[in-house]
Design a protein around this motif. Sequence first.
Motif, mmCIF file in Angstrom:
data_model
loop_
_atom_site.group_PDB
_atom_site.id
_atom_site.type_symbol
_atom_site.label_atom_id
_atom_site.label_comp_id
_atom_site.label_asym_id
_atom_site.label_seq_id
_atom_site.Cartn_x
_atom_site.Cartn_y
_atom_site.Cartn_z
ATOM 1 N N LYS A 1 0.806 -1.220 0.000
ATOM 2 C CA LYS A 1 0.000 0.000 0.000
ATOM 3 C C LYS A 1 0.844 1.278 0.000
ATOM 4 O O LYS A 1 0.449 2.280 -0.597
ATOM 5 C CB LYS A 1 -0.978 0.008 1.168
ATOM 6 C CG LYS A 1 -0.361 0.123 2.543
ATOM 7 C CD LYS A 1 -1.452 0.160 3.609
ATOM 8 C CE LYS A 1 -0.903 0.338 5.002
ATOM 9 N NZ LYS A 1 -1.968 0.394 6.022
ATOM 10 N N GLN A 2 2.023 1.233 0.616
ATOM 11 C CA GLN A 2 2.866 2.430 0.654
ATOM 12 C C GLN A 2 3.408 2.804 -0.715
ATOM 13 O O GLN A 2 3.800 3.952 -0.932
ATOM 14 C CB GLN A 2 4.035 2.192 1.620
ATOM 15 C CG GLN A 2 4.935 1.024 1.224
ATOM 16 C CD GLN A 2 6.025 0.764 2.237
ATOM 17 O OE1 GLN A 2 6.850 1.616 2.510
ATOM 18 N NE2 GLN A 2 6.009 -0.429 2.825
ATOM 19 N N ASN A 3 3.421 1.844 -1.647
ATOM 20 C CA ASN A 3 3.979 2.097 -2.973
ATOM 21 C C ASN A 3 2.927 2.297 -4.057
ATOM 22 O O ASN A 3 3.259 2.487 -5.220
ATOM 23 C CB ASN A 3 4.886 0.929 -3.392
ATOM 24 C CG ASN A 3 6.343 1.189 -3.056
ATOM 25 O OD1 ASN A 3 6.637 1.906 -2.104
ATOM 26 N ND2 ASN A 3 7.249 0.620 -3.828
#
Length: 273
Positions: free
Chosen positions: A87-89
Amino acid sequence: MPLDGQLIGFLGGGVMAESLIGGLIKNGIVKPEKIFVSDPDEERLQLLKEKTGIKTVADNLQLTQSAQLLIIAVKPQVISEVLADIKQNIKAEHSVISFVAGISTDYIESYLGGTPVVRVMTNTACLVSEGASALCGGKYAESKHIDIAKTIFSSVGKVVTVKEELLDAVTGLSGSGPAYMYVILEALIDAGVRVGLPRKVATALTTQTMLGAAKMVLETGEHPGRLKDMVITPGGTTSAGMYALEDGGLRVTLMNAVMAATEQSKQMSKGPK
């Protein structure tokens, strides 16, 4: 073509992912060098690379950096971990196709925000390009995302679109359906052996009979009941066989199997605990 220029990343390199990759390459929809795969099993990755010519990456984060279209092909038990990992990317250019059994688009969107998500329920017949797939879009998916998913899964069989609330029923019918067919095939083959046929002959006759019957329904468009009646003659062998099937409750047993599998899928659709 919907996939022109798209770099595709598979999160998970299992058998179903391999079947899709093979279909895409075989039908000229995507070139091998535009497909990336991540999987914790390094031997599996090496095998896929050697077999198909695709590219492999070290982990899921690198995959999100390498591809815009992400296809999630992991077990339901690890979906939370995978989504939390990537999700962070996730960027605006990303879109997601998931064929993780029982996992809703809402659940995926709860991790990935406004990312377009298309959910697909398919079956193992994708391995021989005769899969039955049903798909639906999440709240952020547009028609172009649906078209991309259709293109991908049409490369390994037939595709229909349904409302998401019907995907549990799809799972119970066609997702689990190959197993029901195998049980029927096995029983008919064993019956052929029981009445004197060599097993190899019984297997050839039974499998071709099931294939032919399915093809008759698909190509004639006739109701299965009408096609059944065309085989039955009064007082004949088929009518005797049909009586035995009805007496054994075959119809109700198959209906119960679909309903039980559908209910199990509904329980799984509540998301991982």
